[in-house]
Design a protein around this motif. Structure first.
Motif, short mmCIF file in Angstrom:
data_model
loop_
_atom_site.label_atom_id
_atom_site.label_comp_id
_atom_site.label_asym_id
_atom_site.label_seq_id
_atom_site.Cartn_x
_atom_site.Cartn_y
_atom_site.Cartn_z
N ALA A 178 0.86 -1.18 0.00
CA ALA A 178 0.00 0.00 0.00
C ALA A 178 0.90 1.23 0.00
CB ALA A 178 -0.92 0.02 1.21
N VAL A 179 0.50 2.23 -0.76
CA VAL A 179 1.22 3.51 -0.80
C VAL A 179 0.21 4.61 -0.50
CG1 VAL A 179 2.58 5.12 -2.18
CG2 VAL A 179 2.87 2.65 -2.51
N VAL A 180 0.27 5.12 0.72
CA VAL A 180 -0.69 6.12 1.19
C VAL A 180 0.00 7.48 1.21
CG1 VAL A 180 -2.25 6.80 3.04
CG2 VAL A 180 -1.82 4.37 2.61
N ASP A 181 -0.39 8.33 0.28
CA ASP A 181 0.19 9.68 0.19
C ASP A 181 -0.82 10.56 -0.54
OD1 ASP A 181 1.59 12.04 -0.50
OD2 ASP A 181 3.50 10.99 -0.60
N PRO A 182 -1.32 11.61 0.12
CA PRO A 182 -2.34 12.45 -0.54
C PRO A 182 -1.84 13.12 -1.81
CG PRO A 182 -1.58 13.44 1.53
CD PRO A 182 -1.02 12.06 1.49
N HIS A 183 -0.52 13.14 -2.03
CA HIS A 183 0.02 13.75 -3.24
C HIS A 183 0.04 12.81 -4.44
CE1 HIS A 183 1.15 17.65 -1.64
NE2 HIS A 183 1.62 17.06 -0.57
N ARG A 184 -0.37 11.56 -4.24
CA ARG A 184 -0.50 10.67 -5.39
C ARG A 184 -1.47 11.30 -6.39
NH1 ARG A 184 -1.21 4.29 -4.08
NH2 ARG A 184 -1.78 4.46 -6.29
N SER A 185 -1.14 11.22 -7.66
CA SER A 185 -2.00 11.83 -8.68
C SER A 185 -3.36 11.16 -8.75
CB SER A 185 -1.32 11.76 -10.05
OG SER A 185 -1.06 10.41 -10.41
N ASP A 186 -3.44 9.90 -8.31
CA ASP A 186 -4.71 9.18 -8.36
C ASP A 186 -5.41 9.13 -7.00
OD1 ASP A 186 -2.84 7.56 -7.15
OD2 ASP A 186 -3.40 5.72 -8.22
N CYS A 187 -4.95 9.96 -6.06
CA CYS A 187 -5.57 9.97 -4.73
C CYS A 187 -6.67 11.04 -4.68
CB CYS A 187 -4.53 10.26 -3.64
SG CYS A 187 -5.24 10.28 -1.97
N PRO A 188 -7.91 10.66 -4.41
CA PRO A 188 -9.01 11.63 -4.43
C PRO A 188 -9.16 12.42 -3.14
CG PRO A 188 -9.87 9.44 -3.96
CD PRO A 188 -8.37 9.28 -4.18
N TYR A 189 -8.31 12.15 -2.16
CA TYR A 189 -8.46 12.81 -0.86
C TYR A 189 -8.41 14.33 -1.05
CZ TYR A 189 -8.14 13.14 4.23
OH TYR A 189 -8.40 13.40 5.55
N PRO A 190 -9.39 15.07 -0.53
CA PRO A 190 -9.52 16.49 -0.87
C PRO A 190 -8.49 17.41 -0.23
CG PRO A 190 -11.23 15.85 0.69
CD PRO A 190 -10.54 14.59 0.28
N PHE A 191 -7.92 17.02 0.91
CA PHE A 191 -6.97 17.90 1.59
C PHE A 191 -5.56 17.35 1.38
CE2 PHE A 191 -4.72 19.58 5.38
CZ PHE A 191 -4.91 20.93 5.14
N LYS A 192 -4.73 18.10 0.66
CA LYS A 192 -3.41 17.62 0.25
C LYS A 192 -2.28 18.06 1.18
CE LYS A 192 -5.17 15.86 -3.55
NZ LYS A 192 -5.26 14.40 -3.73
N CYS A 193 -2.58 18.83 2.21
CA CYS A 193 -1.52 19.49 2.99
C CYS A 193 -1.23 18.83 4.32
CB CYS A 193 -1.89 20.95 3.21
SG CYS A 193 -2.11 21.88 1.69
N LEU A 194 -1.64 17.59 4.52
CA LEU A 194 -1.32 16.90 5.77
C LEU A 194 0.18 16.73 5.94
CD1 LEU A 194 -4.01 14.07 5.76
CD2 LEU A 194 -3.93 16.02 7.33
N ALA A 195 0.65 16.83 7.17
CA ALA A 195 2.03 16.47 7.48
C ALA A 195 2.15 14.95 7.50
CB ALA A 195 2.42 17.04 8.84
N GLY A 196 3.37 14.44 7.61
CA GLY A 196 3.54 13.00 7.74
C GLY A 196 2.80 12.47 8.95
N VAL A 197 2.84 13.23 10.05
CA VAL A 197 2.13 12.81 11.26
C VAL A 197 0.63 12.88 11.06
CG1 VAL A 197 2.04 15.07 12.42
CG2 VAL A 197 2.19 12.98 13.79
N GLY A 198 0.16 13.76 10.18
CA GLY A 198 -1.26 13.81 9.86
C GLY A 198 -1.71 12.56 9.14
N VAL A 199 -0.88 12.07 8.23
CA VAL A 199 -1.20 10.82 7.52
C VAL A 199 -1.16 9.65 8.49
CG1 VAL A 199 -0.54 9.28 5.62
CG2 VAL A 199 -0.29 11.77 5.35
#
Length: 688
Positions: A178-199
């Motif tokens: 699994a690769v969990v990163d809101p900056h993935r181009s295919d990630c629909p998560y609306p908020f892209k500015c989470l810190a690593g600790v936020g993820v």
């Protein structure tokens, strides 16, 4: 002046009034309007930092896979490694996920690589070590998004890999489970500015499920807030909620080590806000990673032993003092190197040294970027290789710049404002040339200048009351994306001035509008600012409440000072502001609005001096001559407004050159109604 340019947002009195009508304090309303939050609806949406702002963690790409694999590991009693980074974001991420998994009964090995020996991110030697320790699942936090080769190595060892990160992605993602990163181009998560600790927090919330969300937020918001602020993430959206919850949790944290660190840092009895985290708490946690022992900070956050927590807190404070000493020495050396560079190597500052401390150069890069108004790249050399840290200036995209220079690099990672890279020493000259050329082309060859964003001018010092300044607390927490408000006040008189803090800071008393304000300007001296007692200055400042021996007063935390304009210069500047079509305050519009008598006096003067041939004159001399002939005080700005109205209504032909006015009378039959002038209608509308 500290900044070469002040950027002042246009004010909209009507919008401010609307927010005040919705119950917002004046200074807060002014700030929100300056930042585009100029309706009650927009303001309420921004100020809402409730838990309802938090998005569903399962909306993040691959979060379902990550949570399912961890749940299976917990059920089967597998040994899990939580692999983090050595900065505050990575340390808090590691501690947060480790603590949760252990509370769930998991066998967990927290692993933070040594900055000096291993460098940033996953490495194959560490994976070998973890494999030998019986680890079957590695979960990264705040790192791993570029670990393509390392993911292959984990697969060869038979270990599953789950990556959670928040850094920019390259074209190829690691082949992890699994690769969990809101900056993935295919990630629909609306908020892209989470810190690593936020993820990492989102992963914990996904594992806990909706029923446990409140419990888990209460338990881990303190760690999430520290990492988010320390990593300079945008304090908007979800981050605003996370940090606000975390600040509340910090006041009564149950973590013995964190409680001890707050005490050792002098924060136990002081208000806890984002500034306290960013400038007092985070540097002490960061010192462990910078000095090559990040495990100390992780242990402090995880320990349940108050005595051990106290011991670790003292160590971290000592490490931070050591870091400050090393940083000062390297900064002085780098400034000498920077001053010796030719102009063509000043678009991007690239410096290399073989004796610099790897853990400190990132801070030095930040200082250099600010001082020289350009991106800064610091490279630590060892055995013909270099490890680099870089910091942005003026929003310049470092990640894109490193991508452009990728053929010269061994590797790189990070985000737009801060990044790291590795490079062979032999490639540094080519990298220097390529990076300077890239920055030069991106900026069009123009010099990047230091700018200060000023939210609003203060026209009436009467609004700078204790109650008004306290009303700004609504905007907390401050940080990236939501900086502390900056106001400006023109024509202040410096009544007293002294240097404090061993001569490092400037303490002033400023007089304006019949009031006197104490002010402090950190890291500035009178000589550097070119000011003395009795000078008149424009001041850019953040207002704050100062408490001393039970006495509370409004104090200015000064951002910059500059010589005040003369009255004539200020009047001309106000006229030019109006002429450009910018919004004016009621007070400014009223100051520009001419009286009928002023029109009459100017017209008589023009009839007498421009009757046969055009009049050539400067605005200042024209205003002075009219004032003398009429026995009135001269006013450049209203004289210019009168001329513009005459020109608009066809009474004169007016031309502006650089310094002069060219005025020719026109022949007009019948009466001309000046009140019907568009200029007059606009000024009356803004002044009412």
């Amino acid at each position: 002046m500290k900044y070469k340019q002040w950027n002042q947002a246009a004010s909209d009195p009507a919008a401010v009034a609307a927010l005040e009508g919705a119950g917002l304090p004046t200074l807060a309303a002014m700030t929100l309007c300056a930042r585009g939050l100029d309706t009650p609806e927009k303001a309420r949406a921004f100020l809402d930092a409730g838990r309802g702002q938090l998005q569903d963690p399962m909306g993040m790409k691959d979060m379902d896979k990550a949570a399912a694999r961890l749940a299976r590991a917990l059920a089967a009693g597998e040994t899990v490694a939580v692999y983090g980074d050595y900065d505050v974001d990575g340390i808090t991420s590691t501690s947060l996920l480790t603590d949760f998994l252990r509370r769930e009964g998991g066998m967990v090995i927290p692993y933070i690589p040594d900055r000096m020996e291993e460098g940033y991110g996953l490495n194959t030697d560490a994976l070998d070590t973890l494999h030998q320790a019986g680890v079957s699942l590695v979960v990264t936090v705040d790192c791993g998004i570029t670990a393509v080769e390392e993911a292959r190595h984990a697969a060869r060892l038979g270990m599953d890999l789950v990556i959670t990160d928040h850094h920019e992605c390259k074209e190829e993602l690691p082949a992890a489970l699994a690769v969990v990163d809101p900056h993935r181009s295919d990630c629909p998560y609306p908020f892209k500015c989470l810190a690593g600790v936020g993820v990492a927090l989102k992963l914990v919330l996904a594992l806990g499920g909706r029923a446990r969300q409140e419990e888990l937020l209460d338990r881990y918001a303190d760690l999430a807030a520290i990492g988010t602020v320390a990593d300079v993430m945008s304090l908007t959206g979800e981050n605003r909620t996370i940090v606000r919850l975390g600040l509340e949790a910090l006041r009564h944290t149950g973590r013995p080590g964190l409680k001890a660190l707050l005490r050792q840092a002098g924060l136990e009895e002081r208000p806890l806000n984002s500034v306290a985290i960013g400038y007092t708490l985070a540097p002490r946690l960061n010192a462990s990673g910078r000095m090559g022992c990040a495990s100390l900070a992780a242990e402090l956050l995880l320990t349940a032993d108050p005595a051990r927590g106290e011991e670790l807190a003292i160590q971290l404070c000592e490490l931070n003092r050591e870091r400050q000493t090393i940083e000062a020495r390297i900064s002085a050396e780098c400034q000498e190197l920077a001053e010796a560079l030719p102009p063509e190597e000043r678009y991007a500052l690239v410096l290399a040294g073989d004796h610099w401390h790897q853990g400190v150069v990132g801070i030095v890069a930040s200082r250099l970027a600010e001082k020289y108004s350009c991106p800064a790249f610091m490279i630590c050399l060892q055995d013909d290789k270099g490890k680099g840290s870089c910091r942005s200036f003026g929003g310049f995209n470092l990640f894109a710049a490193l991508e452009h220079c990728a053929p010269l690099l061994e590797g790189f990672g990070g985000h737009e404002l801060a990044a790291g890279f590795t490079i062979l020493e032999e490639n540094i000259p080519a990298f220097t040339a390529a990076m300077n050329d890239y920055v030069r082309r991106c900026t069009g060859g123009t010099e990047m200048v230091s700018t200060l964003d000023v939210d609003c001018p203060v026209d009436d010092v009467g609004i700078l009351t204790l109650e008004g300044v306290e009303g700004l607390d609504l905007l907390e927490p401050y940080g990236s994306g939501n900086p502390k408000p900056v106001f400006s006040l023109s024509g202040c008189l410096i009544t007293t001035l002294s240097e404090v803090g061993g001569g490092r800071h400037l303490k002033l008393k400023l007089a304006s509008g019949g009031r006197s304000f104490d002010a402090i300007f950190f890291s500035a001296t009178a000589a550097e600012m070119g000011v003395a007692q009795g000078d008149r200055v424009d001041v850019a400042f953040t207002p704050q409440v100062n408490e001393y021996r039970g006495w509370r007063s409004v104090q200015f935390q000064v951002c910059d000072l500059r010589p005040a304009l003369t009255r004539a210069q200020a009047e001309r500047a106000l006229f030019e502001k109006f002429r450009r079509g910018e919004a004016l305050t009621r007070r400014e519009a009223a100051a520009l609005l001419p009286s009928r008598e002023e029109f009459v006096v100017l017209w008589r003067y023009l009839k007498g001096h421009a009757g046969q041939s055009p009049l050539e004159e400067t605005a200042h001399r024209l205003a002075r001559n009219i004032a003398r002939s009429a026995g009135r005080r001269e006013t450049v700005m209203r004289t210019l407004v009168c001329l513009e109205v005459f020109d608009e209504r066809g009474l004169i032909q007016l031309e502006h050159t650089t310094d002069h006015l060219h005025i020719a009378l026109r022949t007009v039959e019948g009466k001309v109604d000046l009140d019907e002038s568009w200029i007059m209608r606009r000024l009356r509308g803004m002044s009412s």
